[in-house]
Write a protein that holds these residues in place. Structure first.
Motif, short mmCIF file in Angstrom:
data_model
loop_
_atom_site.label_atom_id
_atom_site.label_comp_id
_atom_site.label_asym_id
_atom_site.label_seq_id
_atom_site.Cartn_x
_atom_site.Cartn_y
_atom_site.Cartn_z
N TYR A 10 2.94 2.47 15.50
CA TYR A 10 3.25 3.86 15.17
C TYR A 10 3.67 4.54 16.47
O TYR A 10 2.83 5.07 17.20
CB TYR A 10 2.03 4.55 14.55
CG TYR A 10 2.33 5.87 13.86
CD1 TYR A 10 2.72 6.99 14.60
CD2 TYR A 10 2.22 6.01 12.49
CE1 TYR A 10 3.00 8.20 13.97
CE2 TYR A 10 2.50 7.21 11.86
CZ TYR A 10 2.88 8.30 12.60
OH TYR A 10 3.15 9.49 11.99
N GLU A 34 -5.48 3.66 8.27
CA GLU A 34 -4.81 4.22 7.09
C GLU A 34 -5.69 4.16 5.85
O GLU A 34 -6.32 3.15 5.58
CB GLU A 34 -3.50 3.48 6.83
CG GLU A 34 -2.51 3.50 8.00
CD GLU A 34 -2.04 4.91 8.36
OE1 GLU A 34 -2.18 5.82 7.53
OE2 GLU A 34 -1.52 5.07 9.48
N ARG A 72 13.93 6.02 7.55
CA ARG A 72 14.70 6.80 8.52
C ARG A 72 15.69 5.90 9.26
O ARG A 72 16.77 6.34 9.66
CB ARG A 72 13.72 7.47 9.51
CG ARG A 72 14.38 8.28 10.63
CD ARG A 72 13.33 8.87 11.54
NE ARG A 72 12.42 7.87 12.09
CZ ARG A 72 12.68 7.13 13.16
NH1 ARG A 72 13.84 7.26 13.81
NH2 ARG A 72 11.79 6.26 13.61
N SER A 110 -6.16 8.33 8.86
CA SER A 110 -4.81 8.79 8.57
C SER A 110 -4.58 8.75 7.06
O SER A 110 -5.01 7.80 6.39
CB SER A 110 -3.78 7.91 9.28
OG SER A 110 -2.48 8.18 8.81
N SER A 146 -1.43 9.15 5.75
CA SER A 146 -0.04 8.78 5.50
C SER A 146 0.36 7.62 6.39
O SER A 146 0.40 7.74 7.61
CB SER A 146 0.91 9.95 5.76
OG SER A 146 2.26 9.52 5.63
N GLY A 198 3.26 6.46 6.28
CA GLY A 198 4.71 6.58 6.37
C GLY A 198 5.38 6.07 5.10
O GLY A 198 4.75 5.86 4.06
N THR A 199 6.68 5.83 5.20
CA THR A 199 7.45 5.30 4.06
C THR A 199 8.36 4.14 4.50
O THR A 199 9.36 3.83 3.87
CB THR A 199 8.31 6.42 3.42
OG1 THR A 199 9.09 7.06 4.44
CG2 THR A 199 7.44 7.44 2.72
N PHE A 200 7.97 3.52 5.63
CA PHE A 200 8.74 2.39 6.16
C PHE A 200 8.03 1.10 5.79
O PHE A 200 7.28 1.03 4.82
CB PHE A 200 8.94 2.57 7.68
CG PHE A 200 10.01 1.71 8.28
CD1 PHE A 200 11.30 1.69 7.77
CD2 PHE A 200 9.74 0.92 9.40
CE1 PHE A 200 12.30 0.89 8.34
CE2 PHE A 200 10.72 0.13 9.98
CZ PHE A 200 12.01 0.11 9.45
N ASN A 249 3.87 0.98 5.40
CA ASN A 249 3.36 1.44 4.11
C ASN A 249 3.72 0.45 3.01
O ASN A 249 2.90 0.16 2.12
CB ASN A 249 3.95 2.81 3.79
CG ASN A 249 3.60 3.27 2.39
OD1 ASN A 249 2.51 3.74 2.12
ND2 ASN A 249 4.54 3.12 1.47
N HIS A 276 -2.69 1.33 12.36
CA HIS A 276 -1.54 1.59 13.22
C HIS A 276 -1.99 1.70 14.67
O HIS A 276 -3.00 2.35 14.96
CB HIS A 276 -0.86 2.91 12.83
CG HIS A 276 0.25 2.74 11.85
ND1 HIS A 276 0.26 3.35 10.61
CD2 HIS A 276 1.42 2.04 11.93
CE1 HIS A 276 1.37 3.03 9.97
NE2 HIS A 276 2.10 2.24 10.75
#
Length: 203
Positions: free
Chosen positions: A69, A78, A88, A133, A135, A137-139, A142, A165
């Motif tokens: 991260y 997480e 992204r 945490s 989140s 993320g969305t990569f 996750n 992370h």
């Protein structure tokens, strides 16, 4: 008991990924548990496929996946994986999904099934910066956690799955302008996390 520990290949133009550098330096046994360490490709599709193969072949009791991260200033444990791919940047296969599910028709989210709060408390007791945490993320990080928890829910109900992370290593920290953590501390943090998972499995 067997615990599968995974780290990722470098991505985003980096030459190193601290998640794998730390994971591969763990001993082969911790707290009575056998550790099996594997490097996972930083690719949406290939990461899930690699995990499925490992779960099928190894049948571990727990999975601890580790990811980088960049920009984090502590260990992030997480708690949640969401059913979303929204990248992204492209993964290492050139895939850059937007608003795609990890698993079509799957639940919106899963909670990690390792002792997340206990791990954070244990890390802080050893003066290792850490936080819960909400989140991942969305990569691909996750994505992998969601795949692990979904497969557990579908096929291996006793399997415990979680994700940690880690920050950049000092040599990645862009002339000191980004937070970082030494590799030795990362390895110690993962060691503590595995100990907590192994202890819970004994109970």
């Amino acid at each position: 008991m067997k615990i599968l520990v995974t780290g990722f290949t470098p991505f985003g133009g980096e030459q190193i990924n601290p998640s794998w550098e730390a994971a591969r330096r763990l001993p082969n046994r911790i707290g009575g548990a056998e550790l099996i360490k594997h490097e996972i490709p930083t690719e949406f599709d290939a990461s899930g496929a690699a995990l499925h193969k490992l779960l099928t072949e190894l049948r571990p009791d727990a999975v601890l996946s580790v990811g980088q991260y960049g920009g984090a200033n502590c260990i992030r444990v997480e708690r949640v994986a969401i059913n979303l791919r929204d990248a992204r940047i492209a993964d290492n296969a050139g895939k850059q999904p937007t608003d795609e599910p990890v698993v079509a028709g799957g639940p919106d989210a899963y909670f990690a099934t390792i002792p997340t709060r206990e791990i954070v408390d244990a890390l802080r007791e050893q003066n290792i910066p850490a936080q819960l945490s909400y989140s991942a993320g969305t990569f691909v990080c996750n994505n992998l956690l969601y795949c692990a928890l979904h497969e557990s829910a579908q096929s291996y109900p006793a399997l415990r799955c979680g994700f940690v992370h880690v920050p950049y290593l000092p040599e990645q920290a862009k002339d000191g302008n980004a937070p970082s953590m030494g590799l030795e501390m990362m390895v110690k943090a993962l060691h503590i996390a595995v100990e907590a998972i192994a202890e819970e499995e004994k109970q």
